[in-house]
Design a protein around this motif. Structure first.
Motif, PDB file in Angstrom:
ATOM      1  N   VAL A  27       0.888  -1.738  -2.334  1.00 26.05           N
ATOM      2  CA  VAL A  27       0.549  -1.330  -3.692  1.00 26.05           C
ATOM      3  C   VAL A  27      -0.976  -1.355  -3.801  1.00 26.05           C
ATOM      4  CG1 VAL A  27       2.702  -2.164  -4.717  1.00 26.05           C
ATOM      5  CG2 VAL A  27       0.731  -3.683  -4.589  1.00 26.05           C
ATOM      6  N   PRO A  28      -1.532  -0.611  -4.736  1.00 27.64           N
ATOM      7  CA  PRO A  28      -2.995  -0.622  -4.875  1.00 27.64           C
ATOM      8  C   PRO A  28      -3.484  -1.933  -5.474  1.00 27.64           C
ATOM      9  CG  PRO A  28      -1.999   0.708  -6.598  1.00 27.64           C
ATOM     10  CD  PRO A  28      -0.890   0.293  -5.676  1.00 27.64           C
ATOM     11  N   SER A  29      -4.721  -2.282  -5.151  1.00 28.08           N
ATOM     12  CA  SER A  29      -5.313  -3.476  -5.755  1.00 28.08           C
ATOM     13  C   SER A  29      -6.309  -3.110  -6.852  1.00 28.08           C
ATOM     14  CB  SER A  29      -5.998  -4.327  -4.682  1.00 28.08           C
ATOM     15  OG  SER A  29      -7.015  -3.591  -4.042  1.00 28.08           O
ATOM     16  N   ASN A  41      -7.218   3.519  -2.139  1.00 26.57           N
ATOM     17  CA  ASN A  41      -7.153   2.072  -1.969  1.00 26.57           C
ATOM     18  C   ASN A  41      -5.883   1.671  -1.239  1.00 26.57           C
ATOM     19  OD1 ASN A  41      -5.959  -0.570  -3.496  1.00 26.57           O
ATOM     20  ND2 ASN A  41      -8.139  -0.804  -3.020  1.00 26.57           N
ATOM     21  N   LEU A  42      -4.755   2.214  -1.664  1.00 27.78           N
ATOM     22  CA  LEU A  42      -3.458   1.901  -1.066  1.00 27.78           C
ATOM     23  C   LEU A  42      -3.413   2.325   0.404  1.00 27.78           C
ATOM     24  CD1 LEU A  42      -0.010   2.122  -2.447  1.00 27.78           C
ATOM     25  CD2 LEU A  42      -0.540   3.806  -0.728  1.00 27.78           C
ATOM     26  N   LEU A  43      -3.873   3.527   0.706  1.00 27.84           N
ATOM     27  CA  LEU A  43      -3.825   4.014   2.091  1.00 27.84           C
ATOM     28  C   LEU A  43      -4.795   3.254   2.991  1.00 27.84           C
ATOM     29  CD1 LEU A  43      -3.346   7.819   1.435  1.00 27.84           C
ATOM     30  CD2 LEU A  43      -1.629   6.154   2.195  1.00 27.84           C
ATOM     31  N   SER A  44      -5.901   2.807   2.442  1.00 24.62           N
ATOM     32  CA  SER A  44      -6.804   1.950   3.203  1.00 24.62           C
ATOM     33  C   SER A  44      -6.117   0.631   3.552  1.00 24.62           C
ATOM     34  CB  SER A  44      -8.082   1.694   2.393  1.00 24.62           C
ATOM     35  OG  SER A  44      -8.920   0.802   3.071  1.00 24.62           O
ATOM     36  N   SER A  45      -5.382   0.081   2.596  1.00 23.61           N
ATOM     37  CA  SER A  45      -4.624  -1.154   2.851  1.00 23.61           C
ATOM     38  C   SER A  45      -3.540  -0.931   3.900  1.00 23.61           C
ATOM     39  CB  SER A  45      -3.982  -1.668   1.561  1.00 23.61           C
ATOM     40  OG  SER A  45      -4.961  -2.067   0.650  1.00 23.61           O
ATOM     41  N   VAL A  46      -2.848   0.204   3.818  1.00 27.80           N
ATOM     42  CA  VAL A  46      -1.822   0.546   4.811  1.00 27.80           C
ATOM     43  C   VAL A  46      -2.449   0.597   6.197  1.00 27.80           C
ATOM     44  CG1 VAL A  46      -0.350   2.417   5.665  1.00 27.80           C
ATOM     45  CG2 VAL A  46      -0.254   1.760   3.255  1.00 27.80           C
ATOM     46  N   ASN A 101       4.840  -2.951 -11.919  1.00 29.14           N
ATOM     47  CA  ASN A 101       3.637  -3.250 -12.691  1.00 29.14           C
ATOM     48  C   ASN A 101       3.228  -1.953 -13.381  1.00 29.14           C
ATOM     49  OD1 ASN A 101       0.885  -3.524 -13.461  1.00 29.14           O
ATOM     50  ND2 ASN A 101       0.593  -5.145 -11.953  1.00 29.14           N
ATOM     51  N   SER A 102       3.090  -1.968 -14.668  1.00 30.40           N
ATOM     52  CA  SER A 102       2.817  -0.741 -15.426  1.00 30.40           C
ATOM     53  C   SER A 102       1.459  -0.123 -15.095  1.00 30.40           C
ATOM     54  CB  SER A 102       2.918  -1.013 -16.921  1.00 30.40           C
ATOM     55  OG  SER A 102       1.917  -1.938 -17.320  1.00 30.40           O
TER      56      SER A 102
END
Length: 120
Positions: A27-29, A41-46, A101-102
């Motif tokens: 999930v994004p931070s 952000n999410l793909l960087s975490s992946v 999370n909304s």
């Protein structure tokens, strides 16, 4: 065969490895970002998580992308297409969903092979 869990809490693990395959959800931070910012952000975490466990983005076998609104698909695809190495597209589904999370605009669940890149 053993199961290796990484970042395990009472409710989930950050990654699970079994039979030379890694399973993960990210999930994004940056929850105040727009869809493009959250996608990056999410793909960087992946990518970081895959490298951490001995895989990489060219080894993704299957991805399910959950969007808070299907109207975000164009912006998400633009980021996804630039991020994914040419010739390595996995099996993929993109689904509109009410996320836990909304402030999440995107969440991803994926399966990847371990080991070096397998570009065809």
């Amino acid at each position: 065969m053993s199961v290796k869990r990484i970042g395990t809490t009472a409710r989930w693990s950050d990654a699970v490895i079994h039979n030379n395959t890694v399973y993960l959800v990210e999930v994004p931070s940056n929850l105040d970002g727009n869809i493009s910012e959250q996608a990056k952000n999410l793909l960087s975490s992946v990518e970081s998580r895959l490298l951490e466990v001995g895989s990489n983005k060219s080894n993704i076998l299957m991805a399910t992308i959950y969007l808070s609104s299907i109207n975000h698909i164009g912006a998400f695809n633009e980021i996804w297409d630039a991020w994914l190495p040419a010739g390595t597209a996995p099996v993929r589904a993109c689904i509109e969903a009410r996320l836990a999370n909304s402030t999440y605009l995107v969440e991803i669940q994926l399966t990847a092979a371990l080991g070096p890149s397998r570009v065809n």
